[in-house]
Scaffold this active site. Structure first.
Site: not given
Ligand code: NAI
Ligand code: 15L
Length: 266
Positions: A71, A136, A140, A165
């Protein structure tokens, strides 16, 4: 064989913290990693700071691990250098570290932005061609492709979750289609950690009435979502932008920045 040590990357982030809470006690050891600071380790946890752009550190991070919940990385649109370092180089280092460590499976946080330029009127499944809506989303798509390479060539199982989301509640009309509740998120991750597969793409969504996605692949593998964003409809139904690029395409607000394509041809 039962998983002994499970690594979560991105453990300081929103979903990483949800997983830490919900998976506590499910495995003998949860190894938590992020480049940012995390809460100190509790019993049954290991906390390891690591930047995934650092190949050697990532290789050490993967040692002794049976499964990875990947993640960590940039979770929103970014510049090319930001995306390259966190999501492309980071993915290369993670899968290579996993190969060298003999990791069994990786559950990958892919995103709906891999297919963000499909229209909302089109119900798509996991087999459609990628149509990323930005840098982005492209990163992915690369994550899914490197997962396929290491699955087919090296036998590391990969479960790519195109998450919609994943938040406490939907906050706009689009999320009535894309929402993934935290309980359903946990259910889907547990399928990724236990089901029998080599390489799969599934959609990370709840049982939403207004879905854009045919998630029969996830259901086939054992996913049983229970929540439906529709219960929030009255509160968010009117939350639209008025811009057809974000209101009519699946990727929503990720689509308009820099858009210079032919909307009619999408
Ligand atoms: P977030 O931004 O809160 O967490 C991502 C974490 O990755 C952060 O704590 C950051 O410090 C860490 N990170 C970033 N670059 C890094 C690196 N080079 N090395 C180590 N750590 C690093 O995002 P969230 O919402 O928790 O999402 C987690 C994953 O799920 C992400 O990969 C995101 O793309 C994916 N995702 C999330 C969605 C959502 O609705 N929250 C939707 C689609 C995908
Ligand atoms: C993502 O990929 C993002 O990480 C999240 O923050 C939301 O923007 C989500 O998609 C979305 O499409 O709602």
């Amino acid at each position: 064989m039962a998983l002994q040590r499970v690594l979560i990357t991105g453990a300081a982030g929103n979903l990483g913290r949800v997983l830490r809470e919900r998976l506590r006690g499910s495995f003998p050891v949860l190894r938590l990693s992020d480049r940012d600071e995390m809460a100190p380790a509790e019993p049954g946890e290991e906390v390891v700071r690591c930047d995934l752009a650092d190949a050697e550190a990532t290789q050490r991070l993967c040692a002794g691990v049976d499964a990875i919940l990947h993640f960590g990385g940039r979770s929103l649109e970014g510049t090319w250098p930001e995306i390259l370092s966190a999501n492309i180089v980071g993915a290369i280092n993670l899968w290579e570290g996993a190969r060298l460590a003999g990791v069994e499976r990786i559950v990958f946080a892919s995103s709906n932005h891999v297919i963000g330029l499909y229209r909302r009127t089109e119900i798509i499944d996991h087999r459609v061609m990628a149509k990323p809506d930005g840098r982005y989303g492209l990163s992915k798509a690369f994550g899914e492709d490197i997962a396929a390479l290491y699955a087919n060539k090296h036998g590391i199982k990969a479960f790519c979750m195109r998450i919609g989301s994943c938040f406490e509640k939907p906050t706009n009309r689009r999320m009535l289609s894309t929402w993934l509740s935290f309980p359903d998120f946990e259910r889907l991750v547990r399928v990724g950690l236990t089901a029998d597969y080599l390489f799969e793409i599934v959609y990370g969504q709840s049982r939403n009435t207004r879905t854009f996605w045919d998630n029969s692949n996830a259901i086939r593998l054992g996913y049983d979502p229970r929540d439906n964003a529709e219960v929030f409809a009255a509160a968010v139904e009117n939350k639209v932008t008025g811009n057809p690029l974000s209101d009519e395409l699946q990727g929503g607000d990720f689509v308009p920045p820099d858009f210079s394509g032919d909307f009619g041809k999408l």
